[in-house]
Design a protein around this motif. Structure first.
Motif, mmCIF file in Angstrom:
data_model
loop_
_atom_site.group_PDB
_atom_site.id
_atom_site.type_symbol
_atom_site.label_atom_id
_atom_site.label_comp_id
_atom_site.label_asym_id
_atom_site.label_seq_id
_atom_site.Cartn_x
_atom_site.Cartn_y
_atom_site.Cartn_z
ATOM 1 N N ARG A 136 -4.218 4.846 -4.742
ATOM 2 C CA ARG A 136 -4.820 4.072 -3.668
ATOM 3 C C ARG A 136 -3.899 4.058 -2.466
ATOM 4 O O ARG A 136 -2.715 4.399 -2.555
ATOM 5 C CB ARG A 136 -5.101 2.620 -4.106
ATOM 6 N N VAL A 137 -4.469 3.648 -1.331
ATOM 7 C CA VAL A 137 -3.668 3.484 -0.122
ATOM 8 C C VAL A 137 -2.504 2.537 -0.417
ATOM 9 O O VAL A 137 -2.685 1.480 -1.016
ATOM 10 C CB VAL A 137 -4.547 2.909 1.014
ATOM 11 N N VAL A 138 -1.304 2.927 -0.010
ATOM 12 C CA VAL A 138 -0.107 2.116 -0.245
ATOM 13 C C VAL A 138 0.225 1.343 1.033
ATOM 14 O O VAL A 138 0.312 1.918 2.117
ATOM 15 C CB VAL A 138 1.094 3.003 -0.644
ATOM 16 N N THR A 139 0.405 0.022 0.886
ATOM 17 C CA THR A 139 0.878 -0.768 2.027
ATOM 18 C C THR A 139 2.305 -1.214 1.735
ATOM 19 O O THR A 139 3.220 -0.415 1.759
ATOM 20 C CB THR A 139 -0.081 -1.945 2.312
ATOM 21 N N GLY A 140 2.533 -2.498 1.441
ATOM 22 C CA GLY A 140 3.889 -2.968 1.170
ATOM 23 C C GLY A 140 4.430 -2.463 -0.151
ATOM 24 O O GLY A 140 3.691 -2.127 -1.072
ATOM 25 N N VAL A 141 5.762 -2.430 -0.251
ATOM 26 C CA VAL A 141 6.460 -1.964 -1.456
ATOM 27 C C VAL A 141 7.596 -2.937 -1.769
ATOM 28 O O VAL A 141 8.282 -3.411 -0.858
ATOM 29 C CB VAL A 141 7.050 -0.549 -1.238
ATOM 30 N N THR A 142 7.813 -3.236 -3.059
ATOM 31 C CA THR A 142 8.958 -4.058 -3.437
ATOM 32 C C THR A 142 9.393 -3.736 -4.865
ATOM 33 O O THR A 142 8.589 -3.259 -5.679
ATOM 34 C CB THR A 142 8.641 -5.566 -3.309
#
Length: 218
Positions: A136-142
């Motif tokens: 899926r479309v990736v937004t924030g990452v942590t």
């Protein structure tokens, strides 16, 4: 795969002069959020913005324990949070198609929204060290407790998901309420995630599931 509704603990904002919330990060005291032309330090206890740094801030934000990193179009700036000075600049791997940003294990981790992937890059040179594919479309990452989480946002559907950092397999999904998007993502290192809310101008805190804390390790 585990699936559950995200529990929103608190909403912050919208904030004067900040029409969007792009990247978010946490320095242990303040939640920093990117709003296009500045980085803002939010006190999560009071809900007030206590200071701002004027710097291009179009997407993800990260903190390495000392310095801030901020995506500005097709580059990533390293910023001294005390002075607001840009210390160095490296190319962003998506050449403008980058979204989330996180710091872990001495590397920067950069989400690519339409590219549907996460790159681990060298923070000194921008060299891509490895790539994790997403469906899926990736937004924030942590990262938290050795777990890799990222936000998604397609249309009115958005979630926060934990993926296998080796294979990209989705292990757990926290579904946001319809119309509640996640633009940036950062863990507080314990019980919650801070989520950027895009054009809503809000930052939301959501619960990190208790069971997710049990499956630590990478």
């Amino acid at each position: 795969m585990k699936k559950s509704a995200a529990t929103i603990i608190r909403e912050y904002g919208p904030f004067p002069g900040a029409e969007r919330v792009n990247g978010v990060t946490f320095d242990g005291e303040h939640v920093w959020f990117a709003s296009g032309d500045r980085l803002n330090a939010l006190d999560p206890a009071s809900g007030e913005v206590v200071r701002s740094i004027e710097v291009a801030s179009h997407a993800g934000t990260a903190f390495d324990g000392t310095f801030l990193y901020q995506i500005a179009e097709d580059v990533i700036h390293k910023i001294d949070p005390k002075t607001g000075r840009i210390l160095s600049t490296i190319p962003a791997p998506g050449n403008g198609g980058d979204s989330g940003l996180a710091w872990a294990e001495g590397s920067l981790w950069v989400g690519q929204h339409r590219g549907r992937r996460i790159h681990q890059i060298d923070p000194e040179t921008g060299k891509i060290l490895r790539t994790i594919e997403s469906n899926r479309v990736v937004t924030g990452v942590t990262w938290v407790d050795g777990q890799l989480w990222h936000g998604t946002w397609e249309g009115d559907d958005s979630d926060v998901r934990r993926i296998d950092p080796e294979t990209g397999e989705v292990l757990e999904r926290l579904e946001m309420p319809e119309g509640t998007g996640v633009s940036g993502l950062e863990s507080d290192g314990a019980d919650c995630f801070f989520c950027g809310g895009g054009a809503s101008g809000k930052v939301r805190a959501i619960s990190r599931p208790a069971q997710a804390k049990e499956g630590k390790g990478k």
